[in-house]
Write an enzyme that holds these catalytic residues in place. Sequence first.
Site, mmCIF file in Angstrom:
data_model
loop_
_atom_site.group_PDB
_atom_site.id
_atom_site.type_symbol
_atom_site.label_atom_id
_atom_site.label_comp_id
_atom_site.label_asym_id
_atom_site.label_seq_id
_atom_site.Cartn_x
_atom_site.Cartn_y
_atom_site.Cartn_z
ATOM 1 C CG ASP A 179 -2.273 0.633 0.933
ATOM 2 O OD1 ASP A 179 -2.290 1.855 0.699
ATOM 3 O OD2 ASP A 179 -3.301 -0.061 0.917
ATOM 4 C CG HIS A 181 -4.812 2.294 -1.496
ATOM 5 N ND1 HIS A 181 -4.836 2.606 -0.164
ATOM 6 C CD2 HIS A 181 -6.086 2.428 -1.934
ATOM 7 C CE1 HIS A 181 -6.084 2.899 0.188
ATOM 8 N NE2 HIS A 181 -6.852 2.812 -0.871
ATOM 9 C CD GLU A 227 -10.224 4.137 0.171
ATOM 10 O OE1 GLU A 227 -11.041 4.543 1.005
ATOM 11 O OE2 GLU A 227 -9.080 3.754 0.468
#
Lengths: 609, 582
Positions: free
Chosen positions: A278, A332, A403
């Site tokens: 991440d 990420h 996201e």
Amino acid sequence: MKQGELRRALLFVILFCIFLFFYLYWQQSTKYIPTVIYGYKHVKANHRSSSPPQWTWDCVNQRCERRFIKEPVKAVSLPTCSMLCGSTQLWPQPTGPVTLGSKALKFNHNQFIFETEIAGPVKAYLEEAFTSFNNNIVSLIERTDYTKDKTDLSEFLIKVTIQNPTIVKLELKTDESYNLIIKSLKDTIRANITANTYFGARCALETLSQLIWWDPYSNGGGMLKVIKGATVQDKPAFAYRGLMIDTSRNFMSIESLKRVLVGMASNKLNVFHWHVSDSQSFPLVIPSLPLMAKTGSYGPEMTYSPEEVKGLVEFARIRGIRVLLEVDTPAHVGNGWAWGPTEGLGELAVCINERPWSMYCGEPPCGQLNPENPHVYDILEKLYKDLLDLSGETEIFHLGGDEVNLECWSQHIQRTSTVYNYTDLHELWGDFTIKALNRLTAANGGTKFPYVILWSSKLTKRPYLMKYLDKNQVVVQNWGASQWSDTPDLLSDGYKVIISHVDAWYLDCGFGRWRETGEAACDPYRPWQTVYNHRPWQQQHLDKKLILGGEACLWSEQFDEGSLDARLWPRAAAFAERMWNDPQLDMNTFGIQEDVYTRLNTQRDRYVF
Amino acid sequence: MFDGTIWFLIIGLTIVHGSNWVWQCEDGYCKRESGQTERDGYSALKLCQLVCSNYLNIWPYPTGAVKSSKELVNINTKSIIFHYNGPTETVAYLTEITKYFEGHLKKDEPFSCEENLYNLKITFTPLCKEITSNLETNESYTLTLDSIGNEVNVNIIAPTVFGVRHGLETLSQILVSHNDDGSKCLSTLSNVQITDQPKYPHRGLLIDTARNYLSVDTIKKQIDGMAASKLNVLHWHLTDSQSFPFVSVRLPNMTKYGAYSSKKIYTPENIKDLIQYAEYRGIRIIIEIDGPSHAGMGWQWGPEAGLGDLAVCINKQPWRSFCVQPPCGQLNPVNEKLYIILRNLYSDITDISPDRRMFHMGGDEVFIPCWNSTPEILKHLRGKPLNEKTYLDLWAGYQRKNLDAYDTAIGHKNTSIVVWTSHLTQPEFIKNYLPNDRYIIQTWVPESDNDLITDLIKLGYKLIVSTKDRWYLDHGFWGTTNYYKWKTVYENPIYEKYTKAILGGEVCMWGELVDDSNIDSRIWPRAAAAAERMWSDPVTTADYAQTRFFAHRERLIERKISAEAVVPQWCAENEGECHSYL
């Protein structure tokens, strides 16, 4: 040397050869005795304890009631009472019919004999499965001298028959069903396992291990016991029964991940989704891109080498679990992606560590792949090739994709202005995803990958969904709140889904609210009852056909390997029964059957040493 | 200030190859940078923090002056000398704490640092001879550290050995072991002066061994965590209605009928061992035998022994009608034999620890409907109106006889008795029932009920505060309770204006949902946040303490306590970058 002596010697040699011949002949028979060195891992004492038991348990109305021992009676321990008192102590509860005997027999683990006629690659797996079965049983033993005690058996024969012994790779269509019959014949126990595949047979061994327990009261110091007579028919309700662990926010050692896999195997979960990187760190050593871990890990000792990963994948496969390696993109990312400029490849990621973080990402540090840099796609192809090689996966790939922060890209694009013709940056995101998917195909030798999982996002909603994502390939992992329309919408558009609703199956939540508010808030804690009672297909009348299964997720912002086990278990076990057995939900009371409490307690006791 | 001939080695400030990162001290934060860059930096975060962080990275931070140089020196770990400079009575204690201190240093062996090493000489100067502690014990200390020639001299001067122990704990926090270009070094600052003393004398952690049993080793681990955080009271909620694990020599039936099994018990030897273990870590153990409520298992044997019912409502169903939590059970106040049993029980406890100055009698959650449904009690109350006052009188009568039993057992009336807030401790009743020269009240009301605290203080009571909606560490996993993250725990204000009446506080780890397998991560590092509240009582926010707190969490991990991670490691390694997050 005298002639007579030579003759005698020759005779002796001949007799020995005949003996050897017979010995080898018998050895090549069907009996397989594993070359396992039996070890006691968790033994608490060498000898029986001197203090007599104070409690006995009586089975009253299918419930074990504790009583104080007043006069000398034959005390019954809680494990023995539970095993023989109405409900099964199996977890997850089998879906087919189960019959259980009402008596138990004492034995010791040296009496196990494993038998199979399987040849070929599955045989090696089966040997490993026997070893791990044996280890599970040995871990129950609380004193080493129990093998000297008299038992009720002369042998405990476990016979495994597999119809399709060529299947060594778990796929969505793999048949995990099995039949288990335990019979008592004279002074032996015979456990017959029949299954279509190795994976079914392995599940049967798990079930068998749950019909064996340590009775602490037996023989004054404890003995192993097995139920005398049982039949179990079983197959899972869902093909995809996953657990996700994040090793980027905080590092987890390979040893701790192996413990997770052992727990998964005992609960018949079958997909280990490894969110390996991440923006915080990149601990996975990519052979073709060594700079990623070198610049992205927390430290050289906090990395996963290719050998370790392959070892883990093999460890998992023996336990009926496939490993999906996810390197999340295009959001990420951050640590591990900053080496582009020094290597002459330009910025691979943008907004790295950009402040204030709340503008450009969901949590610090920020970072997102640079969709304009063509080198990014070359690197993705290399990365995908290595990920496929490391995981050995040929059916499912996880692309990440959650996201994405368009503000990050728009700021960056304004600065470089090479790709200005996007009025809607979702399209840039869509195009990135298509390019990434093409690179995946290339990494897969030009063949389109059968299933690609994407986290649910704006892109998995209309109108972008149909435009960019092929419903024959893409599977959407739904992590939004269960009340959101995402899941029913995707199903009605014909997309396959995996359910990971945040309000039920995010096991990391409840340790101090952060980020989201409202339905998707990572607060409060999801107690096991919430995990267990989540059945959206019933609650929202969804068609189960396109639901491949579910996945419980454990993000690692607020724990590391020190509390990994406690965060995961026994709640992931509750999830496992939902996936395997999928019991009906009482929509009026939302009550949980009493046997679930006792069975889950028993299951918890199995792995707390 | 220093002799010109002495040169100070600046260590750690080297480019470290092979390691990914180095740290720079900038604007009070340690900033992580790639180890490949040309700039010099500290090879380990904790080394940077020692120089860069507020209060020399010490947790809880010292309340007096903290002065130090910025230079680092390397310690010759083969030459550490201790010098005891106090009353002879203290030598044994000091020897023990020295061993404990060395244990922390030795765990990082072997040290391979070779150049420019300083010998370490530590002098302890306790001024008094006492080696047991109580509420009045002076825990202050001053620590001075000077580097002269090739020697680092540490002087810890304190009124009591407990102050010395705290000073030594502080010293262990400013001795940092780290890898420096392949060799392992122990470093500290070249010059340090610290004066320190706690704000509150009672800084506690409650553990509960009745709902689930905790092994002796697990309890020792909690004591280690407390010692690292300068907490000084382990409140041991030893028994409850679920189980009675305390082996009473005079009353063997208590565990026979009350323990989960013959293995899940605490013998007098176990408890003595723990008391000793705790004492050497500056911690006193206060035992609680809860009553009259929260008593059930272990008390069933009265009728058989011809003593009548010692407790009533045991295991009665439906439990909601007879108690707060299953299994039910409440002591029988009208059975005079109960008080003989209690006296015997207390004799066993005072045999184990004869000089305790504090004992906890519980007294919470008495459930009147239980007594009100027991014929024996109703018979006893015949002729009296069955109203609130009658039951409070009954309860208070029990408490009076209970106290007599304890006083008889110990042979004096000097022990302070702690009880939980309850109906009986309401401001309108408490004066009639519980004299304020004998009783200390432990409040467990939520913050919104702080008026109760004000009222009790006005009535002259001394208090221990356990704010339920901040310091109950079991919350967040059952019912509608919330989890309190470390910042919430930290920011619990114990009111400055009541300092003298408030003895301190306790964080409470109730045992329903924890056992050996998960208790470390439930308690730690959050209990350490409470520890700074009670030791330093800061006016600054948790944000200001954040980097030190993260470092203290690492310290607990180094001491083999499985403290929970509270942020991604990235946030701990990149100070100041995760503000307003987590």
